[in-house]
Scaffold this motif. Sequence first.
Motif, short mmCIF file in Angstrom:
data_model
loop_
_atom_site.label_atom_id
_atom_site.label_comp_id
_atom_site.label_asym_id
_atom_site.label_seq_id
_atom_site.Cartn_x
_atom_site.Cartn_y
_atom_site.Cartn_z
N PHE A 226 0.81 -1.22 0.00
CA PHE A 226 0.00 0.00 0.00
C PHE A 226 0.85 1.27 0.00
CE2 PHE A 226 -3.50 -2.70 1.96
CZ PHE A 226 -4.20 -2.77 0.76
N ASP A 227 2.09 1.18 0.46
CA ASP A 227 2.98 2.34 0.31
C ASP A 227 3.15 2.70 -1.16
OD1 ASP A 227 3.46 2.92 2.96
OD2 ASP A 227 5.23 1.66 3.11
N LYS A 228 3.11 1.66 -2.01
CA LYS A 228 3.27 1.87 -3.45
C LYS A 228 1.92 2.08 -4.15
CE LYS A 228 7.42 -1.04 -3.59
NZ LYS A 228 8.01 -2.30 -4.11
N LYS A 229 0.87 1.48 -3.60
CA LYS A 229 -0.45 1.54 -4.25
C LYS A 229 -1.53 1.91 -3.23
CE LYS A 229 0.80 -1.98 -7.67
NZ LYS A 229 0.41 -3.28 -8.29
N PRO A 230 -1.53 3.14 -2.74
CA PRO A 230 -2.47 3.52 -1.68
C PRO A 230 -3.94 3.50 -2.11
CG PRO A 230 -1.31 5.46 -2.53
CD PRO A 230 -0.64 4.26 -3.12
N ASP A 231 -4.20 3.55 -3.43
CA ASP A 231 -5.59 3.55 -3.90
C ASP A 231 -6.09 2.15 -4.25
OD1 ASP A 231 -6.14 6.31 -3.68
OD2 ASP A 231 -4.99 6.69 -5.50
N ALA A 232 -5.22 1.15 -4.12
CA ALA A 232 -5.66 -0.22 -4.38
C ALA A 232 -6.51 -0.72 -3.22
CB ALA A 232 -4.44 -1.13 -4.58
N SER A 233 -7.39 -1.67 -3.48
CA SER A 233 -8.24 -2.22 -2.43
C SER A 233 -7.49 -3.30 -1.65
CB SER A 233 -9.51 -2.83 -3.03
OG SER A 233 -9.19 -3.99 -3.79
N PHE A 234 -7.98 -3.57 -0.44
CA PHE A 234 -7.37 -4.64 0.35
C PHE A 234 -7.53 -5.98 -0.35
CE2 PHE A 234 -7.45 -7.69 3.98
CZ PHE A 234 -6.14 -7.49 4.40
N PHE A 235 -8.62 -6.17 -1.07
CA PHE A 235 -8.82 -7.39 -1.87
C PHE A 235 -7.68 -7.59 -2.84
CE2 PHE A 235 -10.39 -9.06 -5.96
CZ PHE A 235 -10.74 -10.34 -5.57
N ARG A 236 -7.24 -6.49 -3.52
CA ARG A 236 -6.13 -6.59 -4.46
C ARG A 236 -4.84 -6.95 -3.75
NH1 ARG A 236 -8.53 -7.61 -9.09
NH2 ARG A 236 -10.12 -6.06 -9.60
N ALA A 237 -4.64 -6.38 -2.57
CA ALA A 237 -3.43 -6.67 -1.81
C ALA A 237 -3.40 -8.14 -1.38
CB ALA A 237 -3.35 -5.76 -0.59
N VAL A 238 -4.55 -8.68 -1.00
CA VAL A 238 -4.62 -10.09 -0.61
C VAL A 238 -4.26 -10.99 -1.78
CG1 VAL A 238 -6.25 -11.94 0.00
CG2 VAL A 238 -6.23 -9.80 1.30
N ASN A 239 -4.78 -10.66 -2.96
CA ASN A 239 -4.43 -11.44 -4.15
C ASN A 239 -2.94 -11.35 -4.46
OD1 ASN A 239 -6.85 -12.65 -5.87
ND2 ASN A 239 -7.60 -10.85 -4.81
N ALA A 240 -2.37 -10.16 -4.26
CA ALA A 240 -0.94 -9.99 -4.49
C ALA A 240 -0.14 -10.82 -3.49
CB ALA A 240 -0.56 -8.51 -4.37
N LEU A 241 -0.60 -10.88 -2.24
CA LEU A 241 0.09 -11.68 -1.23
C LEU A 241 0.03 -13.17 -1.58
CD1 LEU A 241 1.54 -12.07 1.44
CD2 LEU A 241 -0.67 -11.94 2.60
N ILE A 242 -1.12 -13.62 -2.05
CA ILE A 242 -1.24 -15.02 -2.45
C ILE A 242 -0.26 -15.35 -3.56
CG2 ILE A 242 -2.78 -16.70 -3.56
CD1 ILE A 242 -5.09 -15.37 -2.04
N GLU A 243 -0.18 -14.47 -4.55
CA GLU A 243 0.76 -14.68 -5.65
C GLU A 243 2.21 -14.66 -5.16
OE1 GLU A 243 0.19 -15.54 -8.81
OE2 GLU A 243 -1.90 -15.74 -8.16
N PHE A 244 2.50 -13.76 -4.22
CA PHE A 244 3.84 -13.67 -3.67
C PHE A 244 4.21 -14.95 -2.93
CE2 PHE A 244 6.36 -12.76 0.18
CZ PHE A 244 7.54 -12.34 -0.40
N ARG A 245 3.30 -15.43 -2.13
CA ARG A 245 3.59 -16.65 -1.37
C ARG A 245 3.72 -17.85 -2.30
NH1 ARG A 245 4.57 -16.47 3.54
NH2 ARG A 245 3.74 -14.93 4.99
N LYS A 246 2.95 -17.86 -3.35
CA LYS A 246 3.04 -18.97 -4.29
C LYS A 246 4.38 -18.97 -5.03
CE LYS A 246 0.94 -18.88 -8.28
NZ LYS A 246 -0.11 -18.89 -9.34
#
Length: 255
Positions: A226-246
Amino acid sequence: MGYDVEITRNPLFSRKKGPQITLDEWFAIIRADKELKFFVGEHADKYGVDTAIWSAHPDPESESRYLWGAGGVITAKYPDNHLMAKMVRIARRLDADVVGDNGEIYELDNDGALIVLDDHGVSSSEFHAGFMGKNALIFGVGHNKGKDFLDRIYRDTSKMTGQHAYLEIETYKVNTMWWKVVYYAWYQGFITAINENRKADGFPIITYKGEGNFFDEDMIFFRNYFDKKPDASFFRAVNALIEFRKSKLGFYDEF
C-alpha cells in the motif's frame, strides 16, 4: 478490548462525512448540555480532561454513563441503549453519526426508540425484509483502500501533539491492534472460502510451506504494497500476497 460505539464523521462509516470532531467542539457540547458534566480523573493534572459523565442516565449507578473525546471521535465503551440514544442526540448537534465497531449506524425512530441502520440508511429489519432475491455484494474491509489501511494501522503518531496527545496515542494503539485483527480475519476468511470450494471440487487445499510468524510477515507485506499503491483495495493486496507466497515461499499446492 470491548465493544466501542463512536460519534464520528469518519467518511468510511458515517453518512455525515466531514472533518474530525475537535476537542473544542466536544467541550462546547459538554458546556452547553446540562445533562453532561466534565469528569475529572485522578490523572487530570497531567493529561487534562476529555471525559464527560451523563448525569441523567436512568440508573445513576450505571457504568454506562461515560463519554470521552480523542482521535477525532467521541467514544463510549459497552454503552447501553440509554447512553446510545443520548449519543444519537449529541451526534445530531455535531452533524455526525453514532457508529458501532462493526460499522452499524444507530439512530432514533419517530418515537425516540433506538434503531440500527445499515449503510443504505434504512433500519436492518427493513433492509433484510427486502434482501432475499436481490443481487447484492457484501465487500467488508476487502473493499477498503490501502490509504485507509495505512491510516488505521500505520499512522504517524508523532503528528499527534498538544495537551491530549498522550490519550490520542494510547487510543490509537488499542485501535491499531483491533484493525490488524479485522483485516487479517478478512484475509483468512478469503483463503478459507477458496479452500472450501477446492475441497468441495475434490482439489487439495492451500497451505503454507514451512513455519514462521506469518501474521507479522503478512502485515509487513500489506504495508509495503500500500505504500506503493495507496488507492488499491485490500482485496487486491490479498491477491498480491497469495501470488507472492506462491512464487516466493510456495504453497503445498498450486493456486
